[in-house]
Design an enzyme around this catalytic site. Structure first.
Site, PDB file in Angstrom:
ATOM      1  N   ASP A   1       0.821  -1.222   0.000  1.00  0.00           N
ATOM      2  CA  ASP A   1       0.000   0.000   0.000  1.00  0.00           C
ATOM      3  C   ASP A   1       0.851   1.267   0.000  1.00  0.00           C
ATOM      4  OD1 ASP A   1      -2.119  -1.804   0.309  1.00  0.00           O
ATOM      5  OD2 ASP A   1      -2.167  -1.545   2.489  1.00  0.00           O
TER       6      ASP A   1
ATOM      7  N   GLU B   1     -11.756  -1.721  -3.152  1.00  0.00           N
ATOM      8  CA  GLU B   1     -11.178  -0.962  -2.043  1.00  0.00           C
ATOM      9  C   GLU B   1     -10.004  -0.139  -2.549  1.00  0.00           C
ATOM     10  OE1 GLU B   1     -10.101  -4.079   0.637  1.00  0.00           O
ATOM     11  OE2 GLU B   1      -8.546  -4.884  -0.666  1.00  0.00           O
TER      12      GLU B   1
ATOM     13  N   ILE C   1     -11.410   2.850   6.142  1.00  0.00           N
ATOM     14  CA  ILE C   1      -9.996   2.586   5.943  1.00  0.00           C
ATOM     15  C   ILE C   1      -9.620   3.005   4.528  1.00  0.00           C
ATOM     16  CG2 ILE C   1     -10.097   0.650   7.561  1.00  0.00           C
ATOM     17  CD1 ILE C   1      -9.599  -1.224   5.182  1.00  0.00           C
TER      18      ILE C   1
END
Length: 323
Positions: free
Chosen positions: A43, A210, A156
């Site tokens: 990430d 996501e 998140i």
């Protein structure tokens, strides 16, 4: 992290002066630029600091930091925070932060990140500021936005974007997908009572989308998102899709006109050769170019998560493509 992982991942990157020279295993997906030094990452968020260095922050038990002078050679620079803020333990028993997002405005660097636990949307997005953006210099300001098990979204995977003088944050993972909320630019936190806008989802549970990132280019805002499953090494099925809108709050649609709220999204980057499950993406600008940073799982190294960097090009009809 993207919803379900707690990897001890670190960072790396590549050089702006060079474009890929290795042969790609798939002509549709060019290989990322070659790197040296510390390459393990998950990430990634990458930014060029005011001192000329590049910093990359990432998921992995801590918000790990890497530094480079040329975007190619990376060294370990420790942890963004010298100690975890005490409020993190309200959302994760081991104070494990995920999926940072780094930006600069109003004379300060801003770091957003998520704190949650495996498989729950009892989650929070925190915010910290720094005068330099370097690890060890961050002052935490607590939660910027939260979600609870009664909500239909998951707080998140933050991604900041400015539009028309306002500050917005895209976020979300599973739990009906990607959402957006407006922030107070002074505090960096969600405006109380602000509408939570829906940007992208899948038509079927568990709504596996996501890790949003929004890029403004020309007259459009481009929404990148990670689809399917991360965090399983060579068995990961992550891939990056993209849609666009003339408004930051959508509606976003792909090149066929299919809305991203109805499962649309052009396939932008997928597994090829040794580069398995690319996702967890973000964008940054340097030396007149826009770059995509992401992680992939290296099939030649037991599925170790590593940093990929590709410059972006643009088609005649205004769609991004990796170089």
């Amino acid at each position: 992290m993207k919803r379900f992982h707690r990897l001890a991942a670190l960072l790396a990157a590549t050089a702006i002066a060079l474009l890929p020279t290795t042969a790609s295993a798939d002509v549709a997906y060019p290989d990322p630029l070659p790197l040296t030094g510390q390459q393990i990452i998950h990430d990634p968020t990458v930014h060029q600091l005011s001192d000329g260095q590049y910093v990359a922050y990432s998921t992995g038990g801590i918000i790990g930091a890497r530094l480079s002078t040329n975007l190619r050679d990376w060294t370990d620079a420790g942890n963004a925070f010298t100690a975890p803020p005490s409020w993190w333990y309200d959302y994760n028993a081991t104070a494990d932060p995920w999926a940072p997002d780094l930006s600069y405005r109003d004379g300060r660097y801003w770091l957003y990140y998520a704190v949650s636990s495996w498989g729950t949307n009892h989650s929070a997005i925190g915010v910290a500021t720094s005068p330099s953006g370097l690890p060890g210099t961050w002052t935490d300001h607590g939660p910027a936005f939260t979600s609870e098990t009664t909500d239909s979204w998951n707080a998140i995977d933050p991604a900041l974007v400015r539009a028309d003088g306002e500050l917005w944050m895209a976020f979300g993972s599973y739990w009906t997908g990607i959402r957006m909320v407006r922030l107070d630019p002074k505090t960096g936190k969600a405006i109380p009572g602000a509408t939570v806008t829906h940007l992208a989802t899948r038509p079927d549970a568990p709504y596996a989308v996501e890790g949003a990132s929004i890029l403004h280019h020309g007259r459009y805002y481009y929404l990148f998102a990670s689809y399917d499953a991360c965090c399983a090494g060579v068995n990961s099925t992550y891939k990056i899709r993209v849609g666009r809108s003339t408004s930051v709050t959508g509606p976003y649609a792909d090149s066929t006109g299919t809305p991203m709220l109805e499962g649309g999204g052009d396939l932008f980057l997928s597994s090829h050769g040794r580069y398995t499950g690319p996702g967890g993406e973000s964008t940054f600008h340097t030396h007149g170019r826009t770059w995509l940073a992401y992680h992939y799982y290296d099939a030649t190294d037991n599925g170790t998560p590593k940093l990929g960097l590709n410059a972006l090009s643009w088609t005649r009809d205004g769609w991004p493509a990796p170089l």
